[in-house]
Design an enzyme around this catalytic site. Structure first.
Site, mmCIF file in Angstrom:
data_model
loop_
_atom_site.group_PDB
_atom_site.id
_atom_site.type_symbol
_atom_site.label_atom_id
_atom_site.label_comp_id
_atom_site.label_asym_id
_atom_site.label_seq_id
_atom_site.Cartn_x
_atom_site.Cartn_y
_atom_site.Cartn_z
ATOM 1 C CB THR A 88 -0.961 -0.015 1.209
ATOM 2 O OG1 THR A 88 -1.635 -1.269 1.213
ATOM 3 C CG2 THR A 88 -1.976 1.099 1.128
ATOM 4 C CE LYS A 116 10.448 17.184 20.120
ATOM 5 N NZ LYS A 116 10.583 18.437 19.361
ATOM 6 C CG HIS A 170 -6.976 -1.450 3.254
ATOM 7 N ND1 HIS A 170 -6.594 -0.357 2.500
ATOM 8 C CD2 HIS A 170 -5.917 -2.291 3.250
ATOM 9 C CE1 HIS A 170 -5.347 -0.548 2.087
ATOM 10 N NE2 HIS A 170 -4.920 -1.706 2.515
#
Ligand code: NCD
Length: 353
Positions: A88, A116, A170
């Site tokens: 993909t 972070k 998908h």
């Protein structure tokens, strides 16, 4: 970002049916975000198939290659793939290259500021500042939809393509599967009326879900869900099919359905979603396509697989003319070219070429 889009808040939006969400994934009548299979109708599918075949023809000559390359020159795409991917990812990258789009990539959330403590939403919004298209694969079901919802509200919204969202959907794989079925049955009456067996881990396999949603657009199809009882298709999809009057049958014996199908769609066990190694307790070998099945599979039937495969299809099967999974791989690239061209409204230029 505010949690309201076109007057609707995220909670209310989530309650909408797929077909009702469609308008939020569209802009001025054209497709914008590609999030879920329920957003596509038959006309769109027929157009995608026709346009894909046209593009393949155009790409055969040097002039055509240059024409395609010029279509979206100067555009940039972000490939945000934080779940493993070979086909993909590469096919989206190739599709972008064919259209002259430049790509950037993030393939591991550990290398982004998410580490972070930045929210995933802010991370994706940052991408949207630099690019014109976001293609994303994510382990969380519904995340692509959430991002499309949020990006719709910013001043310069960019389209989002869902390249795999958890166990859920998908849609671009389903589009390439439709194109493959369409090509294979071109001389046999098309996809209408065909019997398709889906085999394996139907509980956690998103490709099957997305394709089953698309198949409601075809008349008289019959689906067989062949799976171990623990990995059978989810209720939500089955009730959708009932409502859409799509015939389906559930079974756990593959050998019995093979003589009466037009397509067998094999899948691997999705054990990356195991909570405590539960896949190991399932005898998956009953859901392998055995060599002897070639004798009972109808002569014009096809064998499909989204890949990657493990042992569900032994390599000796690859030489049989009915095994078309490597063709699916190639088709995937062309269908993605078509889809991206359509998102940027270049479909007309292609039709007129
Ligand atoms: C599939 C996926 O990622 O859902 N792969 C693909 O995109 N072709 C199928 C799988 O991983 O089993």
């Amino acid at each position: 970002m505010a949690d309201v889009m076109k007057g609707i808040d995220w909670k209310t939006f989530q309650q909408l049916r797929g077909s009702e969400k469609k308008e939020y994934f569209t802009r001025d009548g054209s497709i914008f975000h590609v999030i879920m299979s329920q957003q596509f109708d038959r006309q769109f599918l027929d157009e995608i198939c026709e346009l894909t075949t046209k593009i393949r023809g155009i790409a055969k000559g040097n002039k055509g290659v240059s024409f395609l390359q010029s279509l979206l020159q100067g555009k940039r795409a972000m490939l945000y793939f934080v779940q493993p991917s070979t086909r993909t990812f590469l096919s989206f990258m190739a599709a972008c290259q064919i259209l002259g789009i430049q790509c950037s990539e993030v393939r591991d959330a550990a290398t982004s500021s998410e580490m972070k403590g930045e929210s995933q939403e802010d991370t994706v919004r940052t991408f949207s500042s630099y690019v014109d298209l976001i293609v994303m694969r994510h382990p969380q079901s519904g995340f692509a939809e959430r991002i499309a919802f949020l990006l719709n509200q910013i001043r310069r919204p960019v389209p989002v393509i869902n390249a795999g969202s958890g166990k859920d959907q998908h849609p671009t794989q389903a589009l390439l599967d439709i194109y493959t079925l369409h090509r294979s049955f071109d001389n046999y009456g098309g996809i209408d009326g065909k019997r398709i067996a889906f085999v394996g881990d139907l509980l956690r396999g998103r490709t099957v879900r997305s394709l089953a949603y698309l198949l409601r657009n075809y008349r008289g199809v019959k689906l067989y869900f062949v799976a171990p009882p623990e990995l059978q298709m989810e209720e939500d999809l089955k009730s959708y099919l009932k409502e859409q009057k799509v015939a389906f049958e559930e079974t756990n014996t593959l050998e019995e359905v093979i003589p009466s199908v037009d397509a067998v769609y094999m899948t691997r066990i999705q054990d990356e979603y195991d909570k405590a190694g539960e896949s190991k307790r399932i005898d998956y070998s009953a859901y392998y396509f055995k060599k002897e099945y070639l004798k009972i599979l109808p002569p014009n039937a096809i064998i499909m697989h989204p890949l990657p495969r493990r042992d569900e299809i032994p390599v000796e099967i690859d030489g049989d003319k009915r095994a078309i999974y490597w063709r699916q791989v190639r088709n995937g690239m062309w269908v993605r070219v078509t889809l991206i061209a359509a998102i940027f409204r270049k479909d007309k230029d292609i039709k007129e070429y």
